[in-house]
Design a protein around this motif. Structure first.
Motif, PDB file in Angstrom:
ATOM      1  N   CYS A 100       0.846  -1.199   0.000  1.00  0.00           N
ATOM      2  CA  CYS A 100       0.000   0.000   0.000  1.00  0.00           C
ATOM      3  C   CYS A 100       0.881   1.248   0.000  1.00  0.00           C
ATOM      4  O   CYS A 100       1.822   1.346   0.776  1.00  0.00           O
ATOM      5  CB  CYS A 100      -0.909   0.002   1.222  1.00  0.00           C
ATOM      6  SG  CYS A 100      -1.823   1.535   1.372  1.00  0.00           S
ATOM      7  N   THR A 102      -0.712   4.456  -0.136  1.00  0.00           N
ATOM      8  CA  THR A 102      -1.584   5.599   0.178  1.00  0.00           C
ATOM      9  C   THR A 102      -1.115   6.301   1.466  1.00  0.00           C
ATOM     10  O   THR A 102      -0.346   5.726   2.232  1.00  0.00           O
ATOM     11  CB  THR A 102      -3.042   5.110   0.280  1.00  0.00           C
ATOM     12  OG1 THR A 102      -3.367   4.427  -0.925  1.00  0.00           O
ATOM     13  CG2 THR A 102      -4.030   6.250   0.454  1.00  0.00           C
ATOM     14  N   CYS A 105      -0.067   4.763   5.030  1.00  0.00           N
ATOM     15  CA  CYS A 105       1.038   3.804   4.890  1.00  0.00           C
ATOM     16  C   CYS A 105       2.312   4.523   4.457  1.00  0.00           C
ATOM     17  O   CYS A 105       3.413   4.185   4.894  1.00  0.00           O
ATOM     18  CB  CYS A 105       0.675   2.703   3.885  1.00  0.00           C
ATOM     19  SG  CYS A 105      -0.366   1.411   4.601  1.00  0.00           S
ATOM     20  N   CYS A 141      -4.939   2.193  -0.911  1.00  0.00           N
ATOM     21  CA  CYS A 141      -5.354   1.724   0.417  1.00  0.00           C
ATOM     22  C   CYS A 141      -5.913   0.301   0.441  1.00  0.00           C
ATOM     23  O   CYS A 141      -6.842  -0.038  -0.277  1.00  0.00           O
ATOM     24  CB  CYS A 141      -6.392   2.687   0.987  1.00  0.00           C
ATOM     25  SG  CYS A 141      -6.872   2.235   2.669  1.00  0.00           S
ATOM     26  N   LEU A 142      -5.326  -0.511   1.292  1.00  0.00           N
ATOM     27  CA  LEU A 142      -5.764  -1.903   1.442  1.00  0.00           C
ATOM     28  C   LEU A 142      -6.754  -2.048   2.598  1.00  0.00           C
ATOM     29  O   LEU A 142      -7.124  -3.157   2.965  1.00  0.00           O
ATOM     30  CB  LEU A 142      -4.552  -2.809   1.658  1.00  0.00           C
ATOM     31  CG  LEU A 142      -3.670  -3.033   0.414  1.00  0.00           C
ATOM     32  CD1 LEU A 142      -2.372  -3.732   0.792  1.00  0.00           C
ATOM     33  CD2 LEU A 142      -4.392  -3.829  -0.652  1.00  0.00           C
ATOM     34  N   GLY A 143      -7.148  -0.924   3.176  1.00  0.00           N
ATOM     35  CA  GLY A 143      -8.210  -0.957   4.188  1.00  0.00           C
ATOM     36  C   GLY A 143      -7.747  -1.333   5.580  1.00  0.00           C
ATOM     37  O   GLY A 143      -8.540  -1.759   6.401  1.00  0.00           O
ATOM     38  N   SER A 144      -6.453  -1.189   5.842  1.00  0.00           N
ATOM     39  CA  SER A 144      -5.969  -1.499   7.184  1.00  0.00           C
ATOM     40  C   SER A 144      -5.023  -0.393   7.650  1.00  0.00           C
ATOM     41  O   SER A 144      -3.921  -0.656   8.139  1.00  0.00           O
ATOM     42  CB  SER A 144      -5.267  -2.861   7.180  1.00  0.00           C
ATOM     43  OG  SER A 144      -4.896  -3.222   8.488  1.00  0.00           O
ATOM     44  N   CYS A 145      -5.477   0.850   7.489  1.00  0.00           N
ATOM     45  CA  CYS A 145      -4.610   2.014   7.739  1.00  0.00           C
ATOM     46  C   CYS A 145      -4.094   2.038   9.185  1.00  0.00           C
ATOM     47  O   CYS A 145      -3.012   2.544   9.452  1.00  0.00           O
ATOM     48  CB  CYS A 145      -5.369   3.298   7.444  1.00  0.00           C
ATOM     49  SG  CYS A 145      -6.425   3.185   6.001  1.00  0.00           S
ATOM     50  N   VAL A 150       1.337  -1.580   5.335  1.00  0.00           N
ATOM     51  CA  VAL A 150       0.663  -2.853   5.092  1.00  0.00           C
ATOM     52  C   VAL A 150       0.975  -3.361   3.688  1.00  0.00           C
ATOM     53  O   VAL A 150       1.162  -2.570   2.776  1.00  0.00           O
ATOM     54  CB  VAL A 150      -0.865  -2.603   5.208  1.00  0.00           C
ATOM     55  CG1 VAL A 150      -1.664  -3.766   4.691  1.00  0.00           C
ATOM     56  CG2 VAL A 150      -1.257  -2.298   6.640  1.00  0.00           C
TER      57      VAL A 150
HETATM   58  S1  FES Z   1      -3.400   3.643   3.702  1.00  0.00           S
HETATM   59 FE1  FES Z   1      -2.448   1.721   3.666  1.00  0.00          FE
HETATM   60  S2  FES Z   1      -4.000   0.393   4.326  1.00  0.00           S
HETATM   61 FE2  FES Z   1      -4.991   2.301   4.214  1.00  0.00          FE
END
Ligand code: FES
Length: 190
Positions: A100, A102, A105, A141-145, A150
């Protein structure tokens, strides 16, 4: 969303592509779960199956075949396949590492993780190792910010990455990858 760093032109090779009779029967059953006027919604599960059953990636020939099965325009399949990062448009390694990149991360060091992975694997982001074991990608984003940074490797999540645990993770995957066939679990999707 797909995060290609290069924009390649993919061309049709006109290779024969076909699901097995068993798979076509299974797909016929899946299609029946969708109302007739919503049949094109089956495109996503069909692309998952196509990717797993027809070589591990979606070539133009495979996408055209899927379009013909659903009686839709090939461009409608290309649009979906190029949007989602879980679909691959060229051959990938046994393990697809998606880091990730985003905001959260990134703040927590994902660029450093990517740099380290490039060094360990000896490839650049977007490339596959010569032994066909790893492909390295960056994704949104993998949804585990909350546990950043991640990464996801195929269907397995790795959180709170550090320089130390990255070495361990890649080492384990190398051992596992050289000794164990990859399990495909498309049936779990339905
Ligand atoms: S920013 Fe990396 S999982 Fe949301």
């Amino acid at each position: 969303m797909n995060n290609r760093i290069d924009h390649k032109l993919y061309s049709k090779e006109d290779k024969p592509v076909k699901f097995s009779e068993d798979m076509l029967k299974r797909i016929g059953e899946i299609i029946l779960h969708y109302p007739r006027e919503r049949r094109r919604s089956v495109l996503l599960p069909l692309l998952h199956i196509a990717q797993q059953e027809l070589g591990g990636y979606l070539s133009v020939d495979v996408m055209d075949y899927v379009a013909s099965l659903l009686d839709i325009h090939p461009i409608e399949v290309y649009e979906v396949a190029t949007f989602y990062s879980m679909f691959h448009l060229e051959p990938v390694g046994k393990y697809v590492i998606e880091v990730c990149r985003t905001g959260p991360c990134s703040i927590c060091g994902s660029e450093r993780i990517v740099d380290q992975l490039e060094k360990i694997l000896g490839i650049k982001t977007g490339e596959t190792t010569p032994d066909g074991l790893f492909t390295l990608k960056t994704v949104e984003c993998l949804g585990s910010c909350g546990t950043a940074p991640v990464m996801q490797v195929n269907t397995v999540f790795y959180e709170s990455l550090t320089s130390e645990n990255i070495i361990q993770i890649i080492g384990d995957l190398k051992n596992q990858g050289n000794n164990k066939p990859l399990e495909t679990k498309w049936v779990d999707l339905f």
